[in-house]
Design a protein around this motif. Structure first.
Motif, PDB file in Angstrom:
ATOM      1  N   VAL A 104      29.067  39.069  40.078  1.00 39.03           N
ATOM      2  CA  VAL A 104      28.689  40.479  40.114  1.00 39.03           C
ATOM      3  C   VAL A 104      27.171  40.625  40.068  1.00 39.03           C
ATOM      4  CG1 VAL A 104      28.934  42.712  38.969  1.00 39.03           C
ATOM      5  CG2 VAL A 104      30.849  41.119  38.992  1.00 39.03           C
ATOM      6  N   LEU A 105      26.527  39.865  39.181  1.00 43.54           N
ATOM      7  CA  LEU A 105      25.071  39.922  39.087  1.00 43.54           C
ATOM      8  C   LEU A 105      24.420  39.447  40.379  1.00 43.54           C
ATOM      9  CD1 LEU A 105      24.636  38.612  35.427  1.00 43.54           C
ATOM     10  CD2 LEU A 105      24.266  40.943  36.246  1.00 43.54           C
ATOM     11  N   ALA A 106      24.992  38.430  41.003  1.00 45.48           N
ATOM     12  CA  ALA A 106      24.457  37.944  42.281  1.00 45.48           C
ATOM     13  C   ALA A 106      24.599  39.005  43.366  1.00 45.48           C
ATOM     14  CB  ALA A 106      25.176  36.662  42.689  1.00 45.48           C
ATOM     15  N   PHE A 107      25.727  39.716  43.372  1.00 48.38           N
ATOM     16  CA  PHE A 107      25.939  40.788  44.347  1.00 48.38           C
ATOM     17  C   PHE A 107      24.892  41.883  44.167  1.00 48.38           C
ATOM     18  CE2 PHE A 107      27.786  44.951  45.310  1.00 48.38           C
ATOM     19  CZ  PHE A 107      28.156  44.785  46.635  1.00 48.38           C
ATOM     20  N   LEU A 108      24.662  42.295  42.912  1.00 47.36           N
ATOM     21  CA  LEU A 108      23.674  43.328  42.635  1.00 47.36           C
ATOM     22  C   LEU A 108      22.279  42.885  43.055  1.00 47.36           C
ATOM     23  CD1 LEU A 108      24.921  44.531  39.118  1.00 47.36           C
ATOM     24  CD2 LEU A 108      24.951  45.854  41.230  1.00 47.36           C
ATOM     25  N   LYS A 109      21.957  41.646  42.743  1.00 47.40           N
ATOM     26  CA  LYS A 109      20.629  41.135  43.097  1.00 47.40           C
ATOM     27  C   LYS A 109      20.445  41.104  44.608  1.00 47.40           C
ATOM     28  CE  LYS A 109      17.576  37.129  42.589  1.00 47.40           C
ATOM     29  NZ  LYS A 109      17.442  35.752  42.058  1.00 47.40           N
ATOM     30  N   ALA A 110      21.447  40.625  45.329  1.00 46.49           N
ATOM     31  CA  ALA A 110      21.333  40.523  46.785  1.00 46.49           C
ATOM     32  C   ALA A 110      21.234  41.894  47.433  1.00 46.49           C
ATOM     33  CB  ALA A 110      22.542  39.762  47.339  1.00 46.49           C
ATOM     34  N   ARG A 111      22.003  42.854  46.937  1.00 45.54           N
ATOM     35  CA  ARG A 111      21.982  44.193  47.521  1.00 45.54           C
ATOM     36  C   ARG A 111      20.646  44.892  47.294  1.00 45.54           C
ATOM     37  NH1 ARG A 111      25.116  46.547  51.442  1.00 45.54           N
ATOM     38  NH2 ARG A 111      27.155  45.561  51.423  1.00 45.54           N
ATOM     39  N   GLN A 112      19.952  44.481  46.270  1.00 50.31           N
ATOM     40  CA  GLN A 112      18.686  45.115  45.945  1.00 50.31           C
ATOM     41  C   GLN A 112      17.496  44.366  46.509  1.00 50.31           C
ATOM     42  OE1 GLN A 112      20.353  47.222  41.888  1.00 50.31           O
ATOM     43  NE2 GLN A 112      19.433  45.237  41.750  1.00 50.31           N
ATOM     44  N   GLU A 113      17.753  43.298  47.259  1.00 48.59           N
ATOM     45  CA  GLU A 113      16.701  42.579  47.950  1.00 48.59           C
ATOM     46  C   GLU A 113      16.652  43.064  49.397  1.00 48.59           C
ATOM     47  OE1 GLU A 113      16.801  38.428  45.370  1.00 48.59           O
ATOM     48  OE2 GLU A 113      17.688  38.504  47.371  1.00 48.59           O
ATOM     49  N   PRO A 114      15.527  42.925  50.062  1.00 44.37           N
ATOM     50  CA  PRO A 114      15.378  43.492  51.404  1.00 44.37           C
ATOM     51  C   PRO A 114      16.216  42.824  52.471  1.00 44.37           C
ATOM     52  CG  PRO A 114      13.436  42.218  50.777  1.00 44.37           C
ATOM     53  CD  PRO A 114      14.279  42.344  49.551  1.00 44.37           C
ATOM     54  N   LEU A 115      16.603  41.529  52.282  1.00 49.82           N
ATOM     55  CA  LEU A 115      17.328  40.823  53.329  1.00 49.82           C
ATOM     56  C   LEU A 115      18.829  40.916  53.093  1.00 49.82           C
ATOM     57  CD1 LEU A 115      15.104  37.627  53.656  1.00 49.82           C
ATOM     58  CD2 LEU A 115      15.134  39.656  55.114  1.00 49.82           C
TER      59      LEU A 115
END
Length: 731
Positions: free
Chosen positions: A709-720
């Motif tokens: 879940v934390l990885a999903f949040l981090k990825a969604r909040q990154e530009p790529l």
């Protein structure tokens, strides 16, 4: 022909696309419109579940506009009612260039009453504060300038301000054609416009008030139409239960006491001691509430009729109140023709007296004075004809015959229209008096209410559709994993066609359903604490707003208190909002500003549309099973059990599944939305019935691992966007 016309209208280069820049054609929207068109042409009933983003509003409005008949659109809330009338319908009407006339109709409590406003303006003592003095001035100016008199148009006075109760009318105190302001009456104007319009926009509460009136042979509320569309139809069973039930509150009785005293002193001072008459009603009402005080210590502060702790004392106090009301009816009956205010007081007294007696039957020994005596006994049941020996007072009212039935008092958005329900002679009612019902008393520090409600509304609701009339019931949450059986049974719509269309959103990529492994069962004393511990890292990792939905108000306070402490200790800079600290509207306005954390209960599970980063995390503490202290639910479960059914699987699980789907629907509101749905109740994956519940949710990616879940949040909040993690789709 109609199918081709609909295809052209909803096409990528059609009339809507040409007028609405952000319009996107959706196959599900077209198919839904075609199904609605077919139901209208065939005069049948359609139950249509359309997932979020389908565009169901225009899917039913386009066929409604093209039908050529008169159409009634009923919404679950006044908020959606106003949105339809002021935004959606004008945009679509302009796009299609159709000369469709539309009217907005609400209950009389939504409109300023010139007569009661004039009375309040002439009585400075009736104003309770400086704030009310200012509010009265705003309302006075508004009544002179407004074309509609709709209180929602006056932003300067809060919709929940107490002064509205004194400047609007009820069905009992409306003077009708005798009113000196009848030519200016906003209610009459609104109803005339509804009679003339092609499309009339109402809400479910007003529709149910009309249904109840028609049960009594009264048809002056809503116009006859060819097509009825119920939006937010999942709310109908609960609203129908309220409006086909009855309620009497201590506040109503105290209002009657004040009204009786004031009208008597003003217009019939010489006939009796009106101050004493009013005080007698007040004292009897307060005594009944005092005797009911032990109920406040019971779960939910409620008790069914048979479970009242001091039943005999309660019955004695209720009998004493009925006797006082009988005396008041006699006094008012003698002078009621002297002035409309006396007539209104008499009507109100008769109404409350009749409702209270109906509530008391059958008594604790099972005797029912409302039932006809067995044939052959020679006994007759009075139906409310005047008694020549008692100055025109109906014999049934004198004896406690209960010849009038109140059809609903609701205490949320719908309370404003409950006054439209007229108490009609019981002789016009049907054999639905035999429908099983439940009676209970609700007691708190500030009020007491006596309620009754039918255990099923199916028979009355289903037969209300006239021959040749089409019904469409639509919502995003009507089925349980595709099964409409529960909804159909509740409303008795056995001959309806059912259909569903999935949301066009890409849920597996846009969202994650997270059920934490580490949480105890919801009945654990440390559940709230552990739930907050699970949420904290997600709140810290999410850049968007967080909506925490609780199943009880107690949990709202506990979870909000814990979050407040943790935010201070961890230095989390977030605006923390909780239900109850301000109005729902104000809380949502502050929440939509971004990065806020809002903790709420029932009223926040639906009707919230917050797209974008203003909401990226929705957390639900427990599966929303209805509380066991709900008397209506308890009675329905017992009835199901006595009939050999499984109340948990047949009623509680379907209800919880539909409510959970409503809460989950707050997360993804557009094609570009994304976010995480947390369900803290491990029973959704660890109990056999849980599969039935989670399979009815949108098809999010699923995980029980916090790292994913934390990885999903981090990825969604990154530009790529190509950095999205591979979230495990496990149960």
């Amino acid at each position: 022909m109609f199918d081709q016309l609909l295809s052209d209208i909803f096409a990528g280069d059609g009339l809507i696309a040409q007028a609405v820049p952000d319009y996107r054609p959706r196959q599900a929207q077209l198919e839904l419109a075609q199904a609605i068109e077919k139901a209208a042409l065939d005069h049948t009933t359609l139950i249509a579940e359309a997932g979020t983003g389908t565009g169901k509003t225009w899917a039913y409005l386009v066929p409604a506009f093209l039908s050529g008949g008169k159409v009634l659109v009923s919404t679950g809330t006044r908020t959606l009612q106003d949105q339809l009338f002021r935004r959606d319908i004008p945009r679509l009407r302009k796009a299609l260039a159709l000369p469709v006339t539309v009217s907005l109709l609400k209950g009389r409590g939504n409109y300023v009453c010139h007569y009661h406003l004039d009375r309040l303006s002439g009585d400075d003592r009736a104003l309770k504060s400086r704030a009310e003095v200012g509010q009265l001035r705003h309302i006075q100016l508004f009544s002179q300038q407004s074309r509609t008199g709709d209180r929602s148009d006056l932003a300067e006075v809060p919709e929940d301000a107490d002064i509205w109760n004194r400047v609007t009318s009820t069905r009992d105190n409306c003077l009708g054609q005798e009113c000196p302001f009848v030519k200016d009456c906003f209610v009459i104007k609104a109803r005339r416009q509804a009679q003339d319009a092609d499309v009339v926009v109402v809400n479910h509460a007003l529709f149910m008030a009309d249904l109840a009136l028609r049960e009594e042979g009264i048809t002056d509320l809503l116009p006859d139409v060819d097509l009825v569309v119920f939006d937010e139809a999942h709310q109908l069973p609960d609203i129908a239960t309220r409006f086909l039930g009855s309620s009497v509150s201590s506040h109503q009785l105290l209002d009657l006491a004040r009204t009786t005293e004031a009208a008597g002193l003003a217009y019939a001072r010489e006939s009796t001691n009106w101050s004493e008459a009013g005080k007698n009603i007040e004292q009897a009402a307060r005594n009944l509430r005092l005797v009911a005080a032990p109920i406040e210590k019971l779960p939910g502060r409620k008790a069914t009729f048979q479970a009242i702790p001091n039943g005999p004392e309660f019955d004695e106090a209720l009998d004493a109140l009925l006797a006082v009301l009988d005396k008041s009816l006699q006094l008012l009956g003698i002078v009621k023709e002297k002035h409309p205010d006396l007539e209104a007081a008499h009507k109100s007294c008769l109404d409350l007296r009749a409702r209270l007696f109906r509530w008391s039957q059958p008594d604790r020994q099972g005797r029912n004075a409302l039932r006809p005596a067995p044939s052959g006994t020679g006994a007759e049941v009075d139906r409310g004809e005047p008694d020549a020996n008692n100055d025109g007072l109906p014999q049934a009212a004198k004896m406690g015959g209960g010849v009038y039935k109140e059809v609903g008092v609701s205490h949320d958005d719908n309370a404003l229209i409950a006054d439209d329900v007229k108490q009609a002679p019981r002789s016009k009612r049907t054999d639905d008096d035999n429908t099983p019902a439940v009676r209970w008393v609700e007691h708190s520090q500030h009020h007491m209410r006596l309620h009754s409600a039918p255990l099923s509304v199916a028979r009355i609701f289903s037969r209300f559709r006239r021959p040749g009339q089409a019904w469409v019931l639509t919502s995003a949450t009507l089925s349980v994993n595709g099964d409409f059986g529960h909804f159909v049974r509740q409303l008795g719509l056995w001959d309806a066609t059912t259909a569903r269309w999935d949301s066009p959103f890409n849920y597996p990529d846009q969202g994650v359903l997270y059920v934490p492994k580490a949480l105890p069962l919801p009945n654990s004393p440390v559940f709230n604490e552990k739930f907050v511990e699970v949420l904290l890292p997600l709140i810290q990792a999410s850049r968007g707003g967080v909506l925490i939905l609780c199943t009880t108000l107690r949990s709202v306070d506990r979870i909000a208190d814990m979050l407040e402490t943790h935010f201070e200790d961890l230095g989390i800079d977030r605006l923390l909002l909780r239900q109850g600290e301000s109005s729902r509207r104000v809380l949502l306005e502050r929440f939509q500003q971004g990065r806020a954390v809002l903790v709420g209960s029932a009223s926040f599970w639906e009707g919230i549309d917050v797209p974008g980063d203003a909401l990226t995390l929705v957390a639900i503490d427990k599966l929303p099973f209805a509380p066991p202290d709900d008397p209506v639910l308890e009675a329905r479960l017992n009835l199901c059990r006595t009939e050999g059914g499984n109340p948990f699987m047949e009623y509680q699980v379907p209800e919880a599944a539909i409510t959970l789907k409503q809460g989950a629907g707050r997360l993804i509101r557009s094609e570009s939305d994304w976010g995480v749905l947390v369900v803290g109740d491990v029973r959704i994956v660890e109990k056999p019935y849980g599969k039935l519940i989670w399979r009815g949710l949108p098809p999010f990616a699923r995980t029980r691992e916090p790292a994913q879940v934390l990885a999903f949040l981090k990825a969604r909040q990154e530009p790529l966007p190509d950095a999205l993690p591979d979230v495990a789709k496990t149960s």
